[in-house]
Motif scaffolding. Structure first.
Motif, PDB file in Angstrom:
ATOM      1  N   GLY A  98       0.810  -1.204   0.000  1.00  0.00           N
ATOM      2  CA  GLY A  98       0.000   0.000   0.000  1.00  0.00           C
ATOM      3  C   GLY A  98       0.846   1.258   0.000  1.00  0.00           C
ATOM      4  O   GLY A  98       1.659   1.480  -0.897  1.00  0.00           O
ATOM      5  N   PRO A  99       0.688   2.108   1.024  1.00  0.00           N
ATOM      6  CA  PRO A  99       1.395   3.390   1.032  1.00  0.00           C
ATOM      7  C   PRO A  99       2.876   3.282   1.373  1.00  0.00           C
ATOM      8  O   PRO A  99       3.604   4.264   1.259  1.00  0.00           O
ATOM      9  CB  PRO A  99       0.656   4.186   2.110  1.00  0.00           C
ATOM     10  CG  PRO A  99       0.127   3.137   3.045  1.00  0.00           C
ATOM     11  CD  PRO A  99      -0.227   1.978   2.172  1.00  0.00           C
ATOM     12  N   LYS A 100       3.316   2.101   1.793  1.00  0.00           N
ATOM     13  CA  LYS A 100       4.715   1.940   2.167  1.00  0.00           C
ATOM     14  C   LYS A 100       5.313   0.732   1.465  1.00  0.00           C
ATOM     15  O   LYS A 100       4.605  -0.114   0.919  1.00  0.00           O
ATOM     16  CB  LYS A 100       4.844   1.784   3.683  1.00  0.00           C
ATOM     17  CG  LYS A 100       4.371   3.006   4.457  1.00  0.00           C
ATOM     18  CD  LYS A 100       4.525   2.810   5.954  1.00  0.00           C
ATOM     19  CE  LYS A 100       4.023   4.036   6.712  1.00  0.00           C
ATOM     20  NZ  LYS A 100       4.155   3.877   8.187  1.00  0.00           N
ATOM     21  N   LEU A 101       6.637   0.658   1.477  1.00  0.00           N
ATOM     22  CA  LEU A 101       7.325  -0.498   0.927  1.00  0.00           C
ATOM     23  C   LEU A 101       8.562  -0.769   1.763  1.00  0.00           C
ATOM     24  O   LEU A 101       9.046   0.094   2.498  1.00  0.00           O
ATOM     25  CB  LEU A 101       7.691  -0.292  -0.548  1.00  0.00           C
ATOM     26  CG  LEU A 101       8.701   0.802  -0.943  1.00  0.00           C
ATOM     27  CD1 LEU A 101      10.153   0.354  -0.755  1.00  0.00           C
ATOM     28  CD2 LEU A 101       8.474   1.212  -2.391  1.00  0.00           C
ATOM     29  N   TRP A 102       9.067  -1.994   1.626  1.00  0.00           N
ATOM     30  CA  TRP A 102      10.324  -2.387   2.264  1.00  0.00           C
ATOM     31  C   TRP A 102      11.334  -2.716   1.176  1.00  0.00           C
ATOM     32  O   TRP A 102      11.013  -3.421   0.211  1.00  0.00           O
ATOM     33  CB  TRP A 102      10.136  -3.613   3.148  1.00  0.00           C
ATOM     34  CG  TRP A 102       9.435  -3.363   4.450  1.00  0.00           C
ATOM     35  CD1 TRP A 102       8.129  -3.664   4.761  1.00  0.00           C
ATOM     36  CD2 TRP A 102      10.002  -2.785   5.630  1.00  0.00           C
ATOM     37  NE1 TRP A 102       7.847  -3.305   6.055  1.00  0.00           N
ATOM     38  CE2 TRP A 102       8.983  -2.769   6.620  1.00  0.00           C
ATOM     39  CE3 TRP A 102      11.253  -2.275   5.961  1.00  0.00           C
ATOM     40  CZ2 TRP A 102       9.170  -2.267   7.906  1.00  0.00           C
ATOM     41  CZ3 TRP A 102      11.455  -1.775   7.233  1.00  0.00           C
ATOM     42  CH2 TRP A 102      10.432  -1.771   8.190  1.00  0.00           C
ATOM     43  N   GLU A 113      12.427   1.175   5.093  1.00  0.00           N
ATOM     44  CA  GLU A 113      11.008   1.412   4.854  1.00  0.00           C
ATOM     45  C   GLU A 113      10.874   2.733   4.105  1.00  0.00           C
ATOM     46  O   GLU A 113      11.497   3.746   4.488  1.00  0.00           O
ATOM     47  CB  GLU A 113      10.233   1.470   6.164  1.00  0.00           C
ATOM     48  CG  GLU A 113       8.722   1.569   5.955  1.00  0.00           C
ATOM     49  CD  GLU A 113       7.952   1.663   7.259  1.00  0.00           C
ATOM     50  OE1 GLU A 113       6.946   0.949   7.403  1.00  0.00           O
ATOM     51  OE2 GLU A 113       8.357   2.451   8.146  1.00  0.00           O
ATOM     52  N   ARG A 114      10.061   2.740   3.036  1.00  0.00           N
ATOM     53  CA  ARG A 114       9.924   3.922   2.186  1.00  0.00           C
ATOM     54  C   ARG A 114       8.452   4.246   1.923  1.00  0.00           C
ATOM     55  O   ARG A 114       7.577   3.385   2.052  1.00  0.00           O
ATOM     56  CB  ARG A 114      10.613   3.695   0.837  1.00  0.00           C
ATOM     57  CG  ARG A 114      12.114   3.450   0.898  1.00  0.00           C
ATOM     58  CD  ARG A 114      12.687   3.305  -0.508  1.00  0.00           C
ATOM     59  NE  ARG A 114      14.113   3.055  -0.522  1.00  0.00           N
ATOM     60  CZ  ARG A 114      15.044   4.001  -0.436  1.00  0.00           C
ATOM     61  NH1 ARG A 114      14.673   5.282  -0.333  1.00  0.00           N
ATOM     62  NH2 ARG A 114      16.325   3.695  -0.453  1.00  0.00           N
ATOM     63  N   ASP A 115       8.222   5.470   1.522  1.00  0.00           N
ATOM     64  CA  ASP A 115       6.931   5.880   0.986  1.00  0.00           C
ATOM     65  C   ASP A 115       6.834   5.304  -0.428  1.00  0.00           C
ATOM     66  O   ASP A 115       7.731   5.517  -1.253  1.00  0.00           O
ATOM     67  CB  ASP A 115       6.853   7.410   0.954  1.00  0.00           C
ATOM     68  CG  ASP A 115       5.515   7.911   0.440  1.00  0.00           C
ATOM     69  OD1 ASP A 115       5.210   7.706  -0.759  1.00  0.00           O
ATOM     70  OD2 ASP A 115       4.790   8.534   1.222  1.00  0.00           O
ATOM     71  N   LEU A 119       9.053   7.219  -2.872  1.00  0.00           N
ATOM     72  CA  LEU A 119      10.229   6.391  -2.597  1.00  0.00           C
ATOM     73  C   LEU A 119      11.133   6.989  -1.511  1.00  0.00           C
ATOM     74  O   LEU A 119      12.237   6.487  -1.270  1.00  0.00           O
ATOM     75  CB  LEU A 119      11.052   6.120  -3.866  1.00  0.00           C
ATOM     76  CG  LEU A 119      10.284   5.582  -5.085  1.00  0.00           C
ATOM     77  CD1 LEU A 119      11.270   5.233  -6.204  1.00  0.00           C
ATOM     78  CD2 LEU A 119       9.438   4.385  -4.724  1.00  0.00           C
ATOM     79  N   ALA A 120      10.645   8.018  -0.835  1.00  0.00           N
ATOM     80  CA  ALA A 120      11.426   8.655   0.224  1.00  0.00           C
ATOM     81  C   ALA A 120      11.642   7.685   1.387  1.00  0.00           C
ATOM     82  O   ALA A 120      10.739   6.940   1.777  1.00  0.00           O
ATOM     83  CB  ALA A 120      10.717   9.907   0.721  1.00  0.00           C
ATOM     84  N   GLU A 121      12.842   7.704   1.937  1.00  0.00           N
ATOM     85  CA  GLU A 121      13.173   6.847   3.075  1.00  0.00           C
ATOM     86  C   GLU A 121      12.458   7.343   4.328  1.00  0.00           C
ATOM     87  O   GLU A 121      12.496   8.535   4.653  1.00  0.00           O
ATOM     88  CB  GLU A 121      14.685   6.835   3.291  1.00  0.00           C
ATOM     89  CG  GLU A 121      15.126   5.953   4.440  1.00  0.00           C
ATOM     90  CD  GLU A 121      16.640   5.868   4.577  1.00  0.00           C
ATOM     91  OE1 GLU A 121      17.116   5.793   5.724  1.00  0.00           O
ATOM     92  OE2 GLU A 121      17.335   5.892   3.531  1.00  0.00           O
ATOM     93  N   LEU A 122      11.817   6.401   5.052  1.00  0.00           N
ATOM     94  CA  LEU A 122      11.121   6.725   6.286  1.00  0.00           C
ATOM     95  C   LEU A 122      11.907   6.292   7.517  1.00  0.00           C
ATOM     96  O   LEU A 122      11.966   7.007   8.502  1.00  0.00           O
ATOM     97  CB  LEU A 122       9.735   6.061   6.293  1.00  0.00           C
ATOM     98  CG  LEU A 122       8.804   6.431   5.125  1.00  0.00           C
ATOM     99  CD1 LEU A 122       7.523   5.624   5.198  1.00  0.00           C
ATOM    100  CD2 LEU A 122       8.510   7.931   5.137  1.00  0.00           C
TER     101      LEU A 122
END
Length: 258
Positions: A98-102, A113-115, A119-122
């Motif tokens: 969904g709104p995030k990715l690994w 973890e990114r948006d 693709l911004a790093e969280l």
């Protein structure tokens, strides 16, 4: 054709029983191959480590120190989003929730973890061992490979280990989850295994070695599997390959053309 590397390992994995007990024979893996439905261009500078669709967006994680990146965009077209990993990080598998990715790193000891839109790093979450392939199941549970015969399950929020299963075949690499099934490329081979994630049993062995023969100079190994949402079809590519193949996995006796 049976892969000479994989089959001795599968034979050991499927052997069972104990003295004085007749164990039920394990089902032999179905022998499959790839039916090519079409092709798309692939960036020959992309050292592919992870490939996954989210809707109509194709995400690709690229490796190598100083060249690692994550891209997103329509399949076969220039990416609409791209972020580089600072050297010496080495990008590996990726999965989108969904709104995030690994996104995994190889030997750097953490996942990012990114948006999923920008693709911004969280944040970065540490883990032990190496990171190779990554995918997620319908309930969100992450499935990760580390180059061994083990698939490790992780919590999608914390990245904490929640369990594991042994497949009996070493060097499991890029992963693609389809329901409770995991497709795993075996490193340095043209073989993709179809695995029951609940048991670790290999239910199918897919020979994709003919996709790039004869090999072109500079091309590397098969290492990208992305299920096309809503179909039984996949995009398959490799490190530095000029082509992504639009395929269906079919029994060896089936016609190989579209």
């Amino acid at each position: 054709m049976r892969n000479p590397i994989i089959w001795p390992l599968l034979a050991l994995a499927l052997a069972g029983g104990c003295a004085g007990t007749q164990a039920a024979p394990a089902a032999q893996p179905e022998q499959l191959t790839v039916q090519v439905l079409g092709t798309l261009p692939h960036d020959t500078s992309a050292f592919t480590e992870g490939l996954e669709f989210s809707g109509t967006t194709l995400y690709e994680s690229r490796g190598l120190e100083g060249q690692s990146a994550l891209t997103a965009g329509p399949a076969g077209q220039a990416p609409t989003a791209r972020v580089a990993l600072p050297s010496p990080l080495f990008g590996e598998g990726v999965t989108v929730l969904g709104p995030k990715l690994w996104q995994l790193t190889w030997q750097d000891g953490f996942a990012i973890e990114r948006d999923s839109k920008t693709l911004a790093e969280l944040r970065r979450v540490p883990f032990e061992g190496e990171g190779w392939g990554l995918c997620h199941q319908p309930d969100g549970r992450l499935v990760m490979s580390n180059g061994s015969s083990t698939l490790t399950f992780r919590d999608p929020q914390t990245f904490a280990v929640t369990g594991s299963v042994d497949v009996g075949v070493d060097q499991l690499n890029e992963l693609e989850c389809v329901g409770d099934t995991v497709y795993a490329n075996v490193w340095k081979t043209g073989t993709i295994l179809r695995i029951d994630a609940k048991t670790g049993q290999v239910t199918g062995s897919i020979d994709a070695g003919g996709l790039r023969t004869p090999a072109e100079p500079g091309e590397d190994v098969l290492n990208g599997i992305a299920a096309i949402p809503g179909t039984d079809e996949f995009l398959v590519t490799g490190k530095l390959w000029p082509t992504m193949f639009w395929v269906r996995f079919v029994p060896e006796s089936a016609p190989k053309g579209p």
